[in-house]
Design a protein around this motif. Structure first.
Motif, PDB file in Angstrom:
ATOM      1  N   ILE A  18      -4.359   6.390   2.068  1.00 62.00           N
ATOM      2  CA  ILE A  18      -3.601   6.175   3.306  1.00 62.00           C
ATOM      3  C   ILE A  18      -4.247   5.020   4.058  1.00 62.00           C
ATOM      4  CG2 ILE A  18      -3.086   7.223   5.557  1.00 62.00           C
ATOM      5  CD1 ILE A  18      -2.670   9.865   4.072  1.00 62.00           C
ATOM      6  N   ILE A  21      -4.043   5.795   9.858  1.00 63.00           N
ATOM      7  CA  ILE A  21      -3.819   7.147  10.342  1.00 63.00           C
ATOM      8  C   ILE A  21      -3.144   7.004  11.705  1.00 63.00           C
ATOM      9  CG2 ILE A  21      -4.919   9.320  11.009  1.00 63.00           C
ATOM     10  CD1 ILE A  21      -7.207   8.486   9.021  1.00 63.00           C
ATOM     11  N   ARG A  24       2.689   9.015  12.338  1.00 60.58           N
ATOM     12  CA  ARG A  24       3.357   9.505  11.138  1.00 60.58           C
ATOM     13  C   ARG A  24       2.460  10.493  10.394  1.00 60.58           C
ATOM     14  NH1 ARG A  24       4.097   8.324   5.355  1.00 60.58           N
ATOM     15  NH2 ARG A  24       1.925   7.696   5.466  1.00 60.58           N
ATOM     16  N   SER A  25       1.157  10.152  10.305  1.00 58.29           N
ATOM     17  CA  SER A  25       0.211  11.050   9.631  1.00 58.29           C
ATOM     18  C   SER A  25       0.115  12.367  10.382  1.00 58.29           C
ATOM     19  CB  SER A  25      -1.188  10.425   9.547  1.00 58.29           C
ATOM     20  OG  SER A  25      -1.131   9.033   9.429  1.00 58.29           O
ATOM     21  N   GLU A  53       0.228  10.790  -1.428  1.00 62.41           N
ATOM     22  CA  GLU A  53      -0.809  10.150  -0.609  1.00 62.41           C
ATOM     23  C   GLU A  53      -2.022  11.057  -0.534  1.00 62.41           C
ATOM     24  OE1 GLU A  53       0.787   8.873   3.156  1.00 62.41           O
ATOM     25  OE2 GLU A  53       2.521   7.969   2.187  1.00 62.41           O
ATOM     26  N   LEU A  55      -4.116  13.060   1.031  1.00 60.08           N
ATOM     27  CA  LEU A  55      -4.461  13.966   2.108  1.00 60.08           C
ATOM     28  C   LEU A  55      -4.150  15.392   1.688  1.00 60.08           C
ATOM     29  CD1 LEU A  55      -2.026  14.240   5.127  1.00 60.08           C
ATOM     30  CD2 LEU A  55      -1.296  13.466   2.903  1.00 60.08           C
ATOM     31  N   ILE A  69      -8.141  13.529   5.176  1.00 58.05           N
ATOM     32  CA  ILE A  69      -7.430  12.308   4.805  1.00 58.05           C
ATOM     33  C   ILE A  69      -8.379  11.400   4.025  1.00 58.05           C
ATOM     34  CG2 ILE A  69      -6.234  10.265   5.711  1.00 58.05           C
ATOM     35  CD1 ILE A  69      -5.504  12.009   8.189  1.00 58.05           C
ATOM     36  N   GLU A 110      -7.026  13.965  11.464  1.00 55.97           N
ATOM     37  CA  GLU A 110      -5.745  13.419  11.918  1.00 55.97           C
ATOM     38  C   GLU A 110      -5.890  12.497  13.125  1.00 55.97           C
ATOM     39  OE1 GLU A 110      -6.756  16.450  11.929  1.00 55.97           O
ATOM     40  OE2 GLU A 110      -6.407  17.374  13.889  1.00 55.97           O
TER      41      GLU A 110
END
Ligand code: NI
Length: 162
Positions: A18, A21, A24-25, A53, A55, A69, A110
């Protein structure tokens, strides 16, 4: 979110890192935690909800969800332990899997903050299981071919009934 089941090509693919961050994450993680709780699981990885992705989310006790993540496994113990595993992508089958007892992992949360944790017990187990999903590996890939075959037959039979 719908959980992708075994047989989907996505589950065999190596997930992509990713880049940023962002909101959207955060939304994706919230939706994944909701799905994890709805399905009654302890861990859920991006590829399992159709997102290739890097995560995953983990919630061992059902009240302290945690996002990982772009995780890296920095270290695993030499001593291993047999623990029974299941997977939301292969519902209805469980098998004992041997893996390192402890693990040290680095990831971002996050909010984009890096963290490192040293885990043992069930948490160490779930981290390794979910990390495998990002590499396109399922827990049945970590047991003997004979046992794997038996589990897959069992799984197919159960599916045929529904
Ligand atoms: Ni799984």
């Amino acid at each position: 979110m719908d959980v992708v089941k075994i047989g989907a090509e996505l589950l065999l693919r190596k997930a992509k890192a990713i880049d940023t961050i962002d909101e959207r994450s955060v939304k994706m993680i919230e939706a994944m935690i909701e799905t994890l709780h709805a399905e009654g699981g302890v861990g859920l990885a991006g590829p399992q909800v159709g997102v290739s992705e890097r995560l995953f989310v983990i919630d061992i006790d059902g009240k302290t969800p945690r996002a990982f993540i772009n995780p890296s496994i920095l270290e695993t113990s030499e001593d291993t332990v047999l623990i029974e595993e299941g997977c939301l992508s292969i519902p209805g089958v469980w098998a004992e899997v041997r893996r390192p007892r402890t693990v040290r992992v680095q990831a971002w949360n996050e909010r984009g903050r890096p963290f490192t944790i040293e885990a043992d017990g069930l948490l160490a187990r779930v981290i390794q299981h979910e990390y495998d999903h990002l590499e396109g590996i399922l827990f049945i890939d970590r047991i003997s071919p004979v046992k794997r075959e038996r589990l897959l037959v069992k799984y197919q039979k159960q599916r045929a009934k529904h």
